[in-house]
Design a protein around this motif. Sequence first.
Motif, PDB file in Angstrom:
ATOM      1  N   LEU A  11       0.808  -1.218   0.000  1.00 49.69           N
ATOM      2  CA  LEU A  11       0.000   0.000   0.000  1.00 49.69           C
ATOM      3  C   LEU A  11       0.844   1.273   0.000  1.00 49.69           C
ATOM      4  CD1 LEU A  11      -3.022  -0.880   2.325  1.00 49.69           C
ATOM      5  CD2 LEU A  11      -2.888  -0.893  -0.177  1.00 49.69           C
ATOM      6  N   ALA A  12       2.052   1.210   0.524  1.00 50.14           N
ATOM      7  CA  ALA A  12       2.918   2.396   0.509  1.00 50.14           C
ATOM      8  C   ALA A  12       3.274   2.820  -0.911  1.00 50.14           C
ATOM      9  CB  ALA A  12       4.180   2.135   1.321  1.00 50.14           C
ATOM     10  N   GLU A  13       3.079   1.940  -1.889  1.00 50.98           N
ATOM     11  CA  GLU A  13       3.345   2.286  -3.294  1.00 50.98           C
ATOM     12  C   GLU A  13       2.307   3.267  -3.843  1.00 50.98           C
ATOM     13  OE1 GLU A  13       3.697  -1.216  -5.716  1.00 50.98           O
ATOM     14  OE2 GLU A  13       4.704  -2.340  -4.123  1.00 50.98           O
ATOM     15  N   ILE A  14       1.163   3.353  -3.201  1.00 50.29           N
ATOM     16  CA  ILE A  14       0.089   4.227  -3.686  1.00 50.29           C
ATOM     17  C   ILE A  14       0.397   5.664  -3.291  1.00 50.29           C
ATOM     18  CG2 ILE A  14      -2.376   4.775  -3.491  1.00 50.29           C
ATOM     19  CD1 ILE A  14      -2.897   1.794  -3.052  1.00 50.29           C
ATOM     20  N   LYS A  15       0.456   6.552  -4.275  1.00 49.03           N
ATOM     21  CA  LYS A  15       0.884   7.931  -4.037  1.00 49.03           C
ATOM     22  C   LYS A  15      -0.211   8.962  -4.297  1.00 49.03           C
ATOM     23  CE  LYS A  15       5.030   6.359  -3.223  1.00 49.03           C
ATOM     24  NZ  LYS A  15       5.521   6.269  -1.822  1.00 49.03           N
ATOM     25  N   VAL A  16      -1.418   8.521  -4.613  1.00 53.39           N
ATOM     26  CA  VAL A  16      -2.498   9.467  -4.908  1.00 53.39           C
ATOM     27  C   VAL A  16      -3.243   9.822  -3.629  1.00 53.39           C
ATOM     28  CG1 VAL A  16      -2.779   8.639  -7.270  1.00 53.39           C
ATOM     29  CG2 VAL A  16      -4.122   7.593  -5.425  1.00 53.39           C
ATOM     30  N   PRO A  17      -3.968  10.942  -3.594  1.00 55.11           N
ATOM     31  CA  PRO A  17      -4.766  11.285  -2.409  1.00 55.11           C
ATOM     32  C   PRO A  17      -5.772  10.190  -2.095  1.00 55.11           C
ATOM     33  CG  PRO A  17      -4.627  13.154  -3.922  1.00 55.11           C
ATOM     34  CD  PRO A  17      -4.057  11.976  -4.644  1.00 55.11           C
ATOM     35  N   CYS A  18      -5.948   9.904  -0.807  1.00 55.24           N
ATOM     36  CA  CYS A  18      -6.833   8.812  -0.393  1.00 55.24           C
ATOM     37  C   CYS A  18      -7.730   9.270   0.745  1.00 55.24           C
ATOM     38  CB  CYS A  18      -6.014   7.594   0.039  1.00 55.24           C
ATOM     39  SG  CYS A  18      -7.008   6.161   0.529  1.00 55.24           S
ATOM     40  N   LEU A  19      -9.027   9.056   0.581  1.00 59.65           N
ATOM     41  CA  LEU A  19     -10.028   9.389   1.587  1.00 59.65           C
ATOM     42  C   LEU A  19     -10.736   8.119   2.024  1.00 59.65           C
ATOM     43  CD1 LEU A  19     -11.938  11.401   3.122  1.00 59.65           C
ATOM     44  CD2 LEU A  19     -13.321  11.458   1.016  1.00 59.65           C
ATOM     45  N   MET A  20     -10.810   7.910   3.329  1.00 55.77           N
ATOM     46  CA  MET A  20     -11.592   6.808   3.902  1.00 55.77           C
ATOM     47  C   MET A  20     -12.824   7.390   4.574  1.00 55.77           C
ATOM     48  SD  MET A  20     -10.526   4.338   7.088  1.00 55.77           S
ATOM     49  CE  MET A  20     -11.780   4.032   8.341  1.00 55.77           C
ATOM     50  N   ILE A  21     -14.004   6.861   4.236  1.00 51.68           N
ATOM     51  CA  ILE A  21     -15.252   7.311   4.844  1.00 51.68           C
ATOM     52  C   ILE A  21     -15.894   6.122   5.549  1.00 51.68           C
ATOM     53  CG2 ILE A  21     -17.478   8.427   4.450  1.00 51.68           C
ATOM     54  CD1 ILE A  21     -16.400   9.397   1.746  1.00 51.68           C
ATOM     55  N   GLY A  22     -16.114   6.237   6.851  1.00 51.83           N
ATOM     56  CA  GLY A  22     -16.680   5.124   7.610  1.00 51.83           C
ATOM     57  C   GLY A  22     -17.857   5.551   8.464  1.00 51.83           C
ATOM     58  N   GLY A  23     -18.659   4.576   8.837  1.00 53.72           N
ATOM     59  CA  GLY A  23     -19.778   4.819   9.735  1.00 53.72           C
ATOM     60  C   GLY A  23     -19.402   4.469  11.163  1.00 53.72           C
ATOM     61  N   GLY A  24     -19.832   5.284  12.095  1.00 54.45           N
ATOM     62  CA  GLY A  24     -19.480   5.074  13.488  1.00 54.45           C
ATOM     63  C   GLY A  24     -20.116   3.848  14.111  1.00 54.45           C
ATOM     64  N   LYS A  25     -21.155   3.290  13.471  1.00 57.02           N
ATOM     65  CA  LYS A  25     -21.841   2.117  14.016  1.00 57.02           C
ATOM     66  C   LYS A  25     -21.856   0.966  13.008  1.00 57.02           C
ATOM     67  CE  LYS A  25     -24.793   4.568  17.321  1.00 57.02           C
ATOM     68  NZ  LYS A  25     -26.168   4.755  17.824  1.00 57.02           N
ATOM     69  N   ASP A  26     -20.741   0.803  12.303  1.00 57.95           N
ATOM     70  CA  ASP A  26     -20.617  -0.239  11.276  1.00 57.95           C
ATOM     71  C   ASP A  26     -20.527  -1.616  11.932  1.00 57.95           C
ATOM     72  OD1 ASP A  26     -19.772  -1.939   9.168  1.00 57.95           O
ATOM     73  OD2 ASP A  26     -18.827  -0.250   8.148  1.00 57.95           O
ATOM     74  N   LEU A  27     -21.466  -2.506  11.602  1.00 60.18           N
ATOM     75  CA  LEU A  27     -21.473  -3.860  12.144  1.00 60.18           C
ATOM     76  C   LEU A  27     -20.771  -4.868  11.234  1.00 60.18           C
ATOM     77  CD1 LEU A  27     -25.135  -4.138  13.508  1.00 60.18           C
ATOM     78  CD2 LEU A  27     -23.058  -3.530  14.763  1.00 60.18           C
ATOM     79  N   ILE A  28     -20.395  -4.436  10.044  1.00 63.62           N
ATOM     80  CA  ILE A  28     -19.777  -5.336   9.065  1.00 63.62           C
ATOM     81  C   ILE A  28     -18.258  -5.212   9.090  1.00 63.62           C
ATOM     82  CG2 ILE A  28     -19.630  -5.944   6.621  1.00 63.62           C
ATOM     83  CD1 ILE A  28     -22.363  -6.521   7.793  1.00 63.62           C
ATOM     84  N   SER A  29     -17.791  -3.987   9.152  1.00 60.33           N
ATOM     85  CA  SER A  29     -16.361  -3.720   9.006  1.00 60.33           C
ATOM     86  C   SER A  29     -15.871  -2.853  10.167  1.00 60.33           C
ATOM     87  CB  SER A  29     -16.108  -3.009   7.667  1.00 60.33           C
ATOM     88  OG  SER A  29     -14.742  -2.859   7.410  1.00 60.33           O
ATOM     89  N   ASP A  30     -14.840  -3.292  10.861  1.00 67.01           N
ATOM     90  CA  ASP A  30     -14.263  -2.547  11.976  1.00 67.01           C
ATOM     91  C   ASP A  30     -13.422  -1.400  11.421  1.00 67.01           C
ATOM     92  OD1 ASP A  30     -12.616  -1.624  14.079  1.00 67.01           O
ATOM     93  OD2 ASP A  30     -12.702  -3.557  15.095  1.00 67.01           O
TER      94      ASP A  30
END
Length: 283
Positions: free
Chosen positions: A217-236
């Motif tokens: 993943l350190a090879e990726i040099k483009v801007p990256c945004l992560m959007i998550g839900g505070g009450k996600d039951l599927i993905s931590d």
Amino acid sequence: MPLIVKTASVTIDDNRLSYWEAGEGRPLAMLHGNPGTKDDFLKVADGLVKQGWRCLSFDRPGHGNSEEALGDSPDPWIDADILGQAIKKIAQGPAILVGYSLGSFTALKVALKHPDAVSGLALISPFLQPRDPNEAISSIPSLSKGYFFRSIFGIALPFLARGKMRQHLTNVYLPQAISESVLEEELSRYTMFEIMLSTLHDKNELISIFESVHQRLAEIKVPCLMIGGGKDLISDMAVQENVLSRIAGLEKGMIDGEGHGLPFTAAEKVFDAIGKKFGSPTR
């Protein structure tokens, strides 16, 4: 005014991908979860198109109206290769790549396989590794290549999986409720045998290569945004953020009170976050 999309297909190395596009301006390419279809992004795209973006949403190989990826030998990167080529062909250059759930893992694979196809990453409710690190690969997809087992699984699997899929879809929407009509429609779609095989196949690929993808993943040099839900039951989200921290300059946006299904339950907040992160939609 409802979103107007143009549905089309593109063939890459004898593999046909179905997609739709809407709007004009800088391109965003969208990859759905597992299971899912290109229409999972209709609400998000509606807002982005109004901002001035051009949205391309794909049925990933084996899902929706796209054909299963065909190759000379088993290759867990073939979907990334096909999608990367398709993005460059349709967008005529790089695009901001938006992935949802396991589609975020596919987006990372595309960024590594075809870095010239990706100008930025927006990862919504990312699902980047199995919840159980010791989870075994399912033998059902390989066994189903034979007529005998395919016939048995084709009858039994949709019936046996219906309860589990119902619970999964319910958890995707929580803490909001999924309407009974939407639930029944999605149950009918995602318990089709061929779709279930593609879902299991994609999960197997995640299990088999997630560690090697994370290491790069350190090879990726483009801007990256992560959007998550505070009450996600599927993905931590804490786990996903830790994985994505290997990408320099990762930006995180959390939506309090929302679960995993952000494209369905919090589309406005999602497209606002993407628009703010990536700036003007005009070239």
